[in-house]
Design a protein around this motif. Structure first.
Motif, mmCIF file in Angstrom:
data_model
loop_
_atom_site.group_PDB
_atom_site.id
_atom_site.type_symbol
_atom_site.label_atom_id
_atom_site.label_comp_id
_atom_site.label_asym_id
_atom_site.label_seq_id
_atom_site.Cartn_x
_atom_site.Cartn_y
_atom_site.Cartn_z
ATOM 1 N N LYS A 34 -46.582 23.132 -36.513
ATOM 2 C CA LYS A 34 -46.697 24.423 -37.250
ATOM 3 C C LYS A 34 -47.031 24.138 -38.746
ATOM 4 C CE LYS A 34 -41.717 24.972 -37.811
ATOM 5 N NZ LYS A 34 -40.585 25.871 -37.594
ATOM 6 N N ASN A 35 -46.561 22.886 -39.246
ATOM 7 C CA ASN A 35 -46.982 22.347 -40.548
ATOM 8 C C ASN A 35 -48.196 21.367 -40.550
ATOM 9 O OD1 ASN A 35 -44.966 23.835 -41.740
ATOM 10 N ND2 ASN A 35 -43.499 22.515 -41.013
ATOM 11 N N PRO A 36 -48.931 21.199 -41.772
ATOM 12 C CA PRO A 36 -49.774 20.201 -41.601
ATOM 13 C C PRO A 36 -49.427 18.788 -42.030
ATOM 14 C CG PRO A 36 -50.066 21.612 -43.623
ATOM 15 C CD PRO A 36 -48.976 22.175 -42.703
ATOM 16 N N TYR A 37 -48.150 18.817 -42.295
ATOM 17 C CA TYR A 37 -47.478 17.458 -42.686
ATOM 18 C C TYR A 37 -46.465 17.199 -41.774
ATOM 19 C CZ TYR A 37 -44.430 20.940 -44.852
ATOM 20 O OH TYR A 37 -43.599 22.028 -44.926
ATOM 21 N N HIS A 38 -45.952 15.757 -41.706
ATOM 22 C CA HIS A 38 -44.882 15.350 -40.927
ATOM 23 C C HIS A 38 -43.943 14.996 -41.960
ATOM 24 C CE1 HIS A 38 -42.322 12.505 -38.808
ATOM 25 N NE2 HIS A 38 -42.139 11.853 -39.949
ATOM 26 N N TYR A 39 -42.719 15.320 -41.865
ATOM 27 C CA TYR A 39 -41.656 15.171 -42.960
ATOM 28 C C TYR A 39 -40.331 14.172 -42.182
ATOM 29 C CZ TYR A 39 -39.107 19.087 -40.797
ATOM 30 O OH TYR A 39 -38.467 20.154 -39.965
ATOM 31 N N GLU A 40 -39.818 13.395 -42.848
ATOM 32 C CA GLU A 40 -38.843 12.460 -42.675
ATOM 33 C C GLU A 40 -37.606 13.209 -42.575
ATOM 34 O OE1 GLU A 40 -39.232 8.674 -41.699
ATOM 35 O OE2 GLU A 40 -41.040 10.006 -41.413
ATOM 36 N N ASP A 56 -42.363 12.397 -51.503
ATOM 37 C CA ASP A 56 -41.545 11.174 -51.023
ATOM 38 C C ASP A 56 -41.283 11.192 -49.701
ATOM 39 O OD1 ASP A 56 -41.652 10.841 -53.817
ATOM 40 O OD2 ASP A 56 -39.811 11.518 -54.028
ATOM 41 N N VAL A 57 -40.960 12.120 -48.759
ATOM 42 C CA VAL A 57 -40.584 12.066 -47.460
ATOM 43 C C VAL A 57 -41.666 12.743 -46.650
ATOM 44 C CG1 VAL A 57 -38.257 12.117 -48.403
ATOM 45 C CG2 VAL A 57 -39.257 14.301 -47.832
ATOM 46 N N SER A 58 -42.826 13.165 -46.860
ATOM 47 C CA SER A 58 -43.881 13.703 -46.098
ATOM 48 C C SER A 58 -45.234 12.882 -46.303
ATOM 49 C CB SER A 58 -43.933 15.057 -46.293
ATOM 50 O OG SER A 58 -44.299 15.580 -47.668
ATOM 51 N N PHE A 59 -46.096 13.215 -45.071
ATOM 52 C CA PHE A 59 -47.292 12.756 -45.299
ATOM 53 C C PHE A 59 -48.390 13.757 -44.456
ATOM 54 C CE2 PHE A 59 -45.378 9.834 -42.091
ATOM 55 C CZ PHE A 59 -45.966 10.379 -41.014
ATOM 56 N N ASP A 60 -49.428 13.524 -44.685
ATOM 57 C CA ASP A 60 -50.660 14.516 -43.836
ATOM 58 C C ASP A 60 -50.722 13.948 -42.637
ATOM 59 O OD1 ASP A 60 -53.683 15.056 -43.224
ATOM 60 O OD2 ASP A 60 -52.927 16.376 -44.724
ATOM 61 N N ILE A 61 -50.572 15.082 -41.527
ATOM 62 C CA ILE A 61 -50.839 14.632 -40.192
ATOM 63 C C ILE A 61 -52.119 14.170 -39.729
ATOM 64 C CG2 ILE A 61 -50.705 15.406 -37.751
ATOM 65 C CD1 ILE A 61 -48.264 17.192 -38.780
ATOM 66 N N VAL A 384 -49.987 1.963 -43.562
ATOM 67 C CA VAL A 384 -49.372 1.592 -44.803
ATOM 68 C C VAL A 384 -49.458 2.446 -46.194
ATOM 69 C CG1 VAL A 384 -49.264 -0.551 -46.011
ATOM 70 C CG2 VAL A 384 -49.813 -0.840 -43.587
ATOM 71 N N SER A 385 -50.503 2.897 -46.312
ATOM 72 C CA SER A 385 -50.825 3.527 -47.556
ATOM 73 C C SER A 385 -50.045 4.818 -47.369
ATOM 74 C CB SER A 385 -52.167 4.262 -47.499
ATOM 75 O OG SER A 385 -52.354 4.940 -46.281
ATOM 76 N N ASN A 386 -49.316 5.396 -46.664
ATOM 77 C CA ASN A 386 -48.181 6.466 -46.736
ATOM 78 C C ASN A 386 -46.825 5.772 -47.160
ATOM 79 O OD1 ASN A 386 -50.044 7.593 -43.778
ATOM 80 N ND2 ASN A 386 -49.788 9.044 -45.644
ATOM 81 N N MET A 387 -46.681 4.669 -46.590
ATOM 82 C CA MET A 387 -45.375 4.172 -46.758
ATOM 83 C C MET A 387 -45.354 3.597 -48.473
ATOM 84 S SD MET A 387 -43.493 0.755 -45.521
ATOM 85 C CE MET A 387 -44.639 -0.223 -46.512
ATOM 86 N N LEU A 388 -46.425 3.364 -48.837
ATOM 87 C CA LEU A 388 -46.407 2.654 -50.456
ATOM 88 C C LEU A 388 -46.500 3.987 -51.349
ATOM 89 C CD1 LEU A 388 -49.305 0.003 -50.160
ATOM 90 C CD2 LEU A 388 -46.859 -0.240 -50.271
#
Length: 391
Positions: A34-40, A56-61, A384-388
Protein backbone atom coordinates in the motif's frame (compact mmCIF):
# COMPACT_ATOMS: atom_id res chain seq x y z
CA UNK A 1 2.94 -18.91 -16.97
CA UNK A 2 1.99 -19.30 -13.29
CA UNK A 3 1.43 -16.18 -11.17
CA UNK A 4 2.80 -15.83 -7.64
CA UNK A 5 1.21 -12.97 -5.69
CA UNK A 6 3.10 -11.65 -2.66
CA UNK A 7 1.05 -9.37 -0.43
CA UNK A 8 2.99 -6.92 1.73
CA UNK A 9 6.50 -5.54 1.37
CA UNK A 10 7.62 -5.76 4.97
CA UNK A 11 10.46 -7.98 6.13
CA UNK A 12 8.65 -11.18 5.13
CA UNK A 13 7.17 -10.15 1.79
CA UNK A 14 10.17 -8.34 0.37
CA UNK A 15 12.52 -11.14 1.41
CA UNK A 16 10.23 -13.70 -0.29
CA UNK A 17 10.30 -11.78 -3.56
CA UNK A 18 14.09 -11.55 -3.46
CA UNK A 19 14.45 -15.28 -2.84
CA UNK A 20 11.95 -16.21 -5.55
CA UNK A 21 13.67 -14.01 -8.11
CA UNK A 22 17.06 -15.51 -7.29
CA UNK A 23 15.75 -19.08 -7.48
CA UNK A 24 15.12 -18.62 -11.22
CA UNK A 25 11.56 -19.97 -11.06
CA UNK A 26 9.79 -19.49 -14.39
CA UNK A 27 6.83 -17.55 -13.04
CA UNK A 28 5.22 -14.15 -12.97
CA UNK A 29 6.00 -12.58 -9.58
CA UNK A 30 3.74 -9.75 -8.41
CA UNK A 31 4.46 -7.79 -5.22
CA UNK A 32 1.65 -5.71 -3.70
CA UNK A 33 2.07 -2.99 -1.08
CA UNK A 34 0.00 0.00 0.00
CA UNK A 35 3.05 2.28 0.26
CA UNK A 36 5.78 2.90 -2.34
CA UNK A 37 8.40 2.39 0.34
CA UNK A 38 9.55 -0.34 2.73
CA UNK A 39 10.12 0.80 6.30
CA UNK A 40 12.08 -0.87 9.06
CA UNK A 41 9.31 -1.49 11.58
CA UNK A 42 11.88 -2.31 14.27
CA UNK A 43 13.01 1.33 14.12
CA UNK A 44 9.66 3.11 14.23
CA UNK A 45 10.21 3.96 17.88
CA UNK A 46 13.18 6.09 16.85
CA UNK A 47 11.07 8.07 14.38
CA UNK A 48 8.42 8.52 17.09
CA UNK A 49 10.98 9.76 19.62
CA UNK A 50 12.63 12.01 17.05
CA UNK A 51 16.08 10.43 17.03
CA UNK A 52 15.70 9.34 13.39
CA UNK A 53 13.86 10.62 10.34
CA UNK A 54 11.61 8.54 8.06
CA UNK A 55 14.28 8.59 5.35
CA UNK A 56 16.69 6.91 7.79
CA UNK A 57 14.45 3.85 8.21
CA UNK A 58 12.88 3.44 4.77
CA UNK A 59 13.74 2.93 1.11
CA UNK A 60 12.00 2.93 -2.26
CA UNK A 61 10.55 -0.51 -3.08
CA UNK A 62 10.76 -0.27 -6.86
CA UNK A 63 14.45 0.62 -6.76
CA UNK A 64 15.20 -2.45 -4.66
CA UNK A 65 13.25 -5.05 -6.66
CA UNK A 66 14.98 -7.64 -8.86
CA UNK A 67 14.42 -7.32 -12.62
CA UNK A 68 11.14 -8.79 -13.82
CA UNK A 69 9.21 -8.45 -10.56
CA UNK A 70 5.96 -6.51 -11.01
CA UNK A 71 4.85 -4.03 -8.37
CA UNK A 72 1.27 -2.99 -7.59
CA UNK A 73 0.92 0.07 -5.38
CA UNK A 74 -2.46 -0.47 -3.77
CA UNK A 75 -4.26 -1.61 -0.64
CA UNK A 76 -5.61 -5.15 -0.38
CA UNK A 77 -9.33 -5.29 0.40
CA UNK A 78 -9.96 -9.04 0.48
CA UNK A 79 -8.72 -12.47 -0.57
CA UNK A 80 -10.96 -15.13 -2.09
CA UNK A 81 -9.15 -18.41 -1.39
CA UNK A 82 -11.61 -20.54 -3.35
CA UNK A 83 -11.35 -18.46 -6.53
CA UNK A 84 -7.71 -17.47 -5.91
CA UNK A 85 -8.44 -13.78 -6.36
CA UNK A 86 -7.08 -10.71 -4.54
CA UNK A 87 -9.26 -7.59 -4.56
CA UNK A 88 -7.77 -4.09 -4.29
CA UNK A 89 -9.08 -0.60 -3.54
CA UNK A 90 -8.05 0.92 -6.88
CA UNK A 91 -6.65 -1.70 -9.26
CA UNK A 92 -8.44 -4.54 -10.98
CA UNK A 93 -8.50 -7.83 -9.08
CA UNK A 94 -5.50 -10.14 -9.39
CA UNK A 95 -5.92 -13.83 -10.13
CA UNK A 96 -3.09 -15.94 -8.73
CA UNK A 97 -1.87 -19.53 -8.85
CA UNK A 98 0.19 -19.22 -5.68
CA UNK A 99 -0.09 -16.74 -2.83
CA UNK A 100 2.25 -15.50 -0.12
CA UNK A 101 0.31 -13.45 2.41
CA UNK A 102 2.62 -11.20 4.44
CA UNK A 103 0.28 -8.28 5.09
CA UNK A 104 1.81 -7.27 8.41
CA UNK A 105 0.39 -5.91 11.65
CA UNK A 106 -1.98 -3.38 13.17
CA UNK A 107 -2.23 -1.91 16.66
CA UNK A 108 -4.06 -4.07 19.22
CA UNK A 109 -6.31 -2.28 21.72
CA UNK A 110 -7.73 -5.45 23.38
CA UNK A 111 -11.09 -3.69 23.45
CA UNK A 112 -9.92 -1.23 26.11
CA UNK A 113 -12.23 1.77 26.22
CA UNK A 114 -10.71 4.91 24.73
CA UNK A 115 -7.43 3.31 23.64
CA UNK A 116 -8.00 3.81 19.93
CA UNK A 117 -9.25 7.37 20.31
CA UNK A 118 -6.73 8.65 22.85
CA UNK A 119 -3.56 6.59 22.41
CA UNK A 120 -0.85 7.19 19.80
CA UNK A 121 0.19 3.84 18.22
CA UNK A 122 3.50 3.17 16.46
CA UNK A 123 2.60 0.91 13.55
CA UNK A 124 3.97 2.68 10.48
CA UNK A 125 5.79 5.83 9.38
CA UNK A 126 2.67 8.00 9.49
CA UNK A 127 1.64 6.99 13.02
CA UNK A 128 5.21 7.31 14.31
CA UNK A 129 5.46 10.82 12.88
CA UNK A 130 2.05 11.74 14.29
CA UNK A 131 3.12 10.55 17.76
CA UNK A 132 6.32 12.59 17.54
CA UNK A 133 4.54 15.75 16.37
CA UNK A 134 2.04 15.40 19.21
CA UNK A 135 4.82 14.90 21.77
CA UNK A 136 6.76 17.94 20.62
CA UNK A 137 3.67 20.15 20.28
CA UNK A 138 2.44 19.17 23.75
CA UNK A 139 5.80 19.79 25.40
CA UNK A 140 6.10 23.16 23.64
CA UNK A 141 2.58 24.09 24.78
CA UNK A 142 3.61 24.04 28.43
CA UNK A 143 5.23 27.47 28.17
CA UNK A 144 1.78 28.96 27.52
CA UNK A 145 -0.56 26.46 29.16
CA UNK A 146 1.38 25.92 32.40
CA UNK A 147 -0.47 22.61 32.52
CA UNK A 148 1.90 20.12 34.12
CA UNK A 149 0.16 17.28 32.29
CA UNK A 150 1.77 18.65 29.13
CA UNK A 151 5.04 17.47 30.69
CA UNK A 152 3.71 13.99 31.46
CA UNK A 153 4.13 11.06 29.04
CA UNK A 154 2.46 7.70 29.55
CA UNK A 155 3.81 4.71 27.63
CA UNK A 156 1.28 1.88 27.66
CA UNK A 157 2.90 -1.55 27.58
CA UNK A 158 6.37 -2.80 28.44
CA UNK A 159 7.28 -4.99 25.50
CA UNK A 160 10.05 -4.41 22.99
CA UNK A 161 8.62 -1.34 21.27
CA UNK A 162 7.67 0.30 24.57
CA UNK A 163 11.07 -0.17 26.18
CA UNK A 164 13.02 0.84 23.09
CA UNK A 165 10.83 3.93 22.70
CA UNK A 166 11.50 4.85 26.34
CA UNK A 167 15.23 4.47 25.73
CA UNK A 168 15.13 6.87 22.79
CA UNK A 169 12.85 9.27 24.67
CA UNK A 170 15.07 9.63 27.74
CA UNK A 171 18.10 10.01 25.46
CA UNK A 172 16.45 12.90 23.62
CA UNK A 173 14.68 14.51 26.58
CA UNK A 174 17.57 16.83 27.62
CA UNK A 175 17.52 18.33 24.13
CA UNK A 176 13.75 18.84 24.27
CA UNK A 177 14.00 20.41 27.73
CA UNK A 178 16.57 22.87 26.45
CA UNK A 179 14.74 23.60 23.18
CA UNK A 180 11.42 24.44 24.84
CA UNK A 181 12.77 25.86 28.11
CA UNK A 182 11.05 23.22 30.22
CA UNK A 183 11.47 22.54 33.96
CA UNK A 184 13.30 19.21 33.90
CA UNK A 185 12.21 18.34 37.42
CA UNK A 186 8.55 18.37 36.38
CA UNK A 187 8.91 15.91 33.49
CA UNK A 188 7.15 12.62 34.28
CA UNK A 189 7.41 9.47 32.17
CA UNK A 190 5.21 6.50 33.10
CA UNK A 191 5.50 2.95 31.81
CA UNK A 192 2.28 1.07 32.56
CA UNK A 193 2.16 -2.72 32.12
CA UNK A 194 -0.41 -5.37 33.05
CA UNK A 195 2.16 -8.16 33.46
CA UNK A 196 4.40 -8.41 36.53
CA UNK A 197 7.59 -8.22 34.44
CA UNK A 198 8.88 -6.20 31.51
CA UNK A 199 10.74 -7.83 28.60
CA UNK A 200 9.94 -11.45 29.62
CA UNK A 201 12.24 -12.81 26.89
CA UNK A 202 15.29 -11.72 28.94
CA UNK A 203 16.53 -13.13 32.23
CA UNK A 204 15.85 -11.28 35.47
CA UNK A 205 19.34 -9.79 35.84
CA UNK A 206 19.31 -8.24 32.37
CA UNK A 207 15.79 -6.90 32.85
CA UNK A 208 16.79 -5.40 36.20
CA UNK A 209 19.73 -3.65 34.53
CA UNK A 210 17.50 -2.21 31.79
CA UNK A 211 14.82 -1.08 34.24
CA UNK A 212 17.42 0.53 36.51
CA UNK A 213 18.97 2.32 33.51
CA UNK A 214 15.62 3.83 32.56
CA UNK A 215 14.61 4.61 36.16
CA UNK A 216 17.78 6.63 36.64
CA UNK A 217 16.69 8.70 33.65
CA UNK A 218 13.24 9.44 34.99
CA UNK A 219 10.99 6.54 33.96
CA UNK A 220 8.44 5.33 36.52
CA UNK A 221 7.50 1.66 36.07
CA UNK A 222 4.05 0.45 37.06
CA UNK A 223 3.86 -3.30 36.47
CA UNK A 224 0.92 -5.55 37.42
CA UNK A 225 -1.17 -2.54 36.46
CA UNK A 226 -3.77 -3.51 33.84
CA UNK A 227 -5.15 -0.59 31.88
CA UNK A 228 -8.94 -0.39 32.09
CA UNK A 229 -9.57 2.86 30.22
CA UNK A 230 -7.72 5.53 28.28
CA UNK A 231 -9.13 9.02 28.54
CA UNK A 232 -8.11 12.26 26.88
CA UNK A 233 -5.33 13.21 29.27
CA UNK A 234 -5.09 10.13 31.47
CA UNK A 235 -4.61 6.37 31.64
CA UNK A 236 -6.82 4.53 34.12
CA UNK A 237 -6.04 1.25 35.88
CA UNK A 238 -8.97 0.37 38.11
CA UNK A 239 -8.63 2.86 40.96
CA UNK A 240 -5.38 4.46 39.69
CA UNK A 241 -5.15 7.34 37.22
CA UNK A 242 -1.98 8.46 35.47
CA UNK A 243 -2.42 11.95 34.09
CA UNK A 244 -0.53 12.68 30.88
CA UNK A 245 -1.30 14.66 27.76
CA UNK A 246 0.89 12.38 25.64
CA UNK A 247 -0.18 8.73 25.67
CA UNK A 248 1.85 6.28 23.58
CA UNK A 249 -0.02 3.03 22.87
CA UNK A 250 2.41 0.11 22.47
CA UNK A 251 0.64 -2.75 24.25
CA UNK A 252 0.79 -5.19 21.35
CA UNK A 253 -0.16 -5.86 17.75
CA UNK A 254 -2.47 -8.11 15.74
CA UNK A 255 -2.38 -9.19 12.12
CA UNK A 256 -3.96 -7.25 9.25
CA UNK A 257 -7.74 -6.83 9.34
CA UNK A 258 -7.84 -8.28 5.81
CA UNK A 259 -7.49 -11.73 7.40
CA UNK A 260 -10.78 -11.50 9.31
CA UNK A 261 -12.47 -9.58 6.48
CA UNK A 262 -11.62 -12.44 4.09
CA UNK A 263 -13.16 -15.10 6.32
CA UNK A 264 -10.05 -16.93 7.50
CA UNK A 265 -10.19 -19.07 10.62
CA UNK A 266 -8.20 -16.68 12.78
CA UNK A 267 -7.50 -15.25 16.19
CA UNK A 268 -6.32 -11.65 16.43
CA UNK A 269 -6.03 -11.77 12.63
CA UNK A 270 -3.45 -14.56 12.76
CA UNK A 271 -3.93 -17.94 11.12
CA UNK A 272 -2.40 -21.15 12.45
CA UNK A 273 -0.39 -22.56 9.54
CA UNK A 274 0.92 -26.04 8.78
CA UNK A 275 4.54 -26.95 9.46
CA UNK A 276 5.55 -25.90 5.93
CA UNK A 277 3.80 -22.51 6.48
CA UNK A 278 0.93 -23.31 4.09
CA UNK A 279 -2.75 -22.90 4.95
CA UNK A 280 -4.79 -25.98 5.79
CA UNK A 281 -6.63 -27.05 2.64
CA UNK A 282 -4.69 -24.61 0.46
CA UNK A 283 -1.21 -25.95 -0.32
CA UNK A 284 -0.75 -23.14 -2.85
CA UNK A 285 -1.04 -20.48 -0.15
CA UNK A 286 1.55 -19.49 2.46
CA UNK A 287 1.00 -17.13 5.39
CA UNK A 288 4.11 -15.60 6.94
CA UNK A 289 5.05 -12.74 9.24
CA UNK A 290 2.50 -11.06 11.49
CA UNK A 291 -0.54 -12.74 9.92
CA UNK A 292 0.73 -16.25 10.72
CA UNK A 293 0.72 -18.27 13.93
CA UNK A 294 3.52 -20.84 13.83
CA UNK A 295 3.77 -23.47 16.58
CA UNK A 296 7.22 -24.10 18.01
CA UNK A 297 7.53 -27.93 17.91
CA UNK A 298 9.76 -27.94 20.97
CA UNK A 299 7.29 -26.11 23.23
CA UNK A 300 3.93 -26.22 21.49
CA UNK A 301 3.62 -22.45 21.94
CA UNK A 302 3.52 -20.05 19.02
CA UNK A 303 6.68 -18.27 18.01
CA UNK A 304 6.66 -14.52 18.70
CA UNK A 305 6.21 -12.40 15.59
CA UNK A 306 9.61 -10.78 15.09
CA UNK A 307 11.56 -9.50 12.10
CA UNK A 308 14.07 -12.32 12.57
CA UNK A 309 11.36 -14.99 12.36
CA UNK A 310 9.64 -13.23 9.44
CA UNK A 311 12.83 -13.31 7.40
CA UNK A 312 13.35 -17.01 8.20
CA UNK A 313 9.73 -17.74 7.23
CA UNK A 314 10.24 -15.95 3.93
CA UNK A 315 13.19 -18.19 3.08
CA UNK A 316 11.10 -21.30 3.77
CA UNK A 317 8.06 -20.02 1.85
CA UNK A 318 10.17 -19.14 -1.21
CA UNK A 319 11.92 -22.52 -1.13
CA UNK A 320 8.59 -24.33 -0.81
CA UNK A 321 7.09 -22.42 -3.72
CA UNK A 322 10.06 -23.41 -5.86
CA UNK A 323 9.55 -27.03 -4.73
CA UNK A 324 5.86 -26.98 -5.69
CA UNK A 325 6.66 -25.56 -9.11
CA UNK A 326 9.22 -28.32 -9.68
CA UNK A 327 6.96 -31.07 -8.38
CA UNK A 328 8.95 -31.67 -5.20
CA UNK A 329 7.80 -31.98 -1.59
CA UNK A 330 7.77 -28.92 0.61
CA UNK A 331 9.98 -28.63 3.70
CA UNK A 332 9.12 -27.91 7.31
CA UNK A 333 9.86 -24.51 8.79
CA UNK A 334 12.87 -24.85 11.09
CA UNK A 335 13.81 -21.82 13.16
CA UNK A 336 16.93 -21.25 15.24
CA UNK A 337 17.06 -17.88 16.95
CA UNK A 338 20.36 -16.03 16.80
CA UNK A 339 19.40 -13.96 19.81
CA UNK A 340 17.55 -10.86 20.94
CA UNK A 341 18.73 -7.25 21.09
CA UNK A 342 16.86 -4.47 22.91
CA UNK A 343 18.23 -0.96 22.59
CA UNK A 344 17.83 1.70 25.28
CA UNK A 345 18.65 4.63 23.06
CA UNK A 346 21.62 4.82 20.69
CA UNK A 347 24.22 4.33 23.43
CA UNK A 348 22.93 1.46 25.56
CA UNK A 349 20.87 -1.71 25.64
CA UNK A 350 20.76 -5.38 26.53
CA UNK A 351 21.33 -8.38 24.27
CA UNK A 352 21.15 -12.16 24.48
CA UNK A 353 23.12 -13.49 21.48
CA UNK A 354 23.39 -17.10 20.29
CA UNK A 355 26.22 -16.90 17.77
CA UNK A 356 29.64 -18.43 18.28
CA UNK A 357 28.59 -19.22 21.81
CA UNK A 358 26.09 -17.61 24.14
CA UNK A 359 26.66 -13.94 24.89
CA UNK A 360 24.79 -11.77 27.37
CA UNK A 361 25.63 -8.13 26.78
CA UNK A 362 24.59 -4.85 28.32
CA UNK A 363 25.65 -1.25 28.03
CA UNK A 364 27.16 0.74 25.16
CA UNK A 365 28.29 -2.31 23.18
CA UNK A 366 24.64 -3.18 22.51
CA UNK A 367 24.18 0.08 20.62
CA UNK A 368 26.85 -1.11 18.19
CA UNK A 369 25.26 -4.57 17.93
CA UNK A 370 21.84 -3.05 17.22
CA UNK A 371 23.24 -0.93 14.41
CA UNK A 372 24.85 -4.00 12.85
CA UNK A 373 21.53 -5.85 13.03
CA UNK A 374 19.66 -2.95 11.41
CA UNK A 375 22.25 -2.47 8.68
CA UNK A 376 22.24 -6.19 7.90
CA UNK A 377 18.46 -6.13 7.52
CA UNK A 378 18.60 -3.25 5.03
CA UNK A 379 21.48 -4.90 3.19
CA UNK A 380 19.59 -8.18 2.77
CA UNK A 381 16.28 -6.58 1.75
CA UNK A 382 17.51 -3.74 -0.42
CA UNK A 383 20.87 -2.75 -1.82
CA UNK A 384 24.15 -1.52 -0.35
CA UNK A 385 23.30 2.02 -1.48
CA UNK A 386 20.14 1.98 0.65
CA UNK A 387 22.12 0.88 3.68
CA UNK A 388 24.67 3.66 3.20
CA UNK A 389 21.94 6.26 2.71
CA UNK A 390 20.28 5.21 6.01
CA UNK A 391 23.39 5.90 8.09
Amino acid sequence: MKTIAVLGAGYAGLRTVKRLAHSNVNTRIVLVNKNPYHYESTQLHQVAAGTKEPADVSFDIKKSLPAGVEFILDEVVSIDEAKRVVTFKKHESLVYDYLVNALGFESETFGIKGAEENGWPLIDIDTALAAREHLEHTLASYRHSHDENDLHIAVCGAGFTSIEYLGELVYRMPELVKRYGLPADKIKIYCIEAAPKVLPMFDDKMVAWAVDYLKKRGVEFHTSTPITEVKAGSVVSNGLEFKANTIIWTTGVRGSHVIADSGYDQKRNRVVVKDDLSVEGHPEEFLIGDVSAVPDPSTGRFYPTTAQISIAQADTAAANLAALLEGRKTSKFDFKSVGTVCSLGPQAGIADIHMMGHWKLKGAIVGVVKKIVNDRSVLELAKVSNMLESN
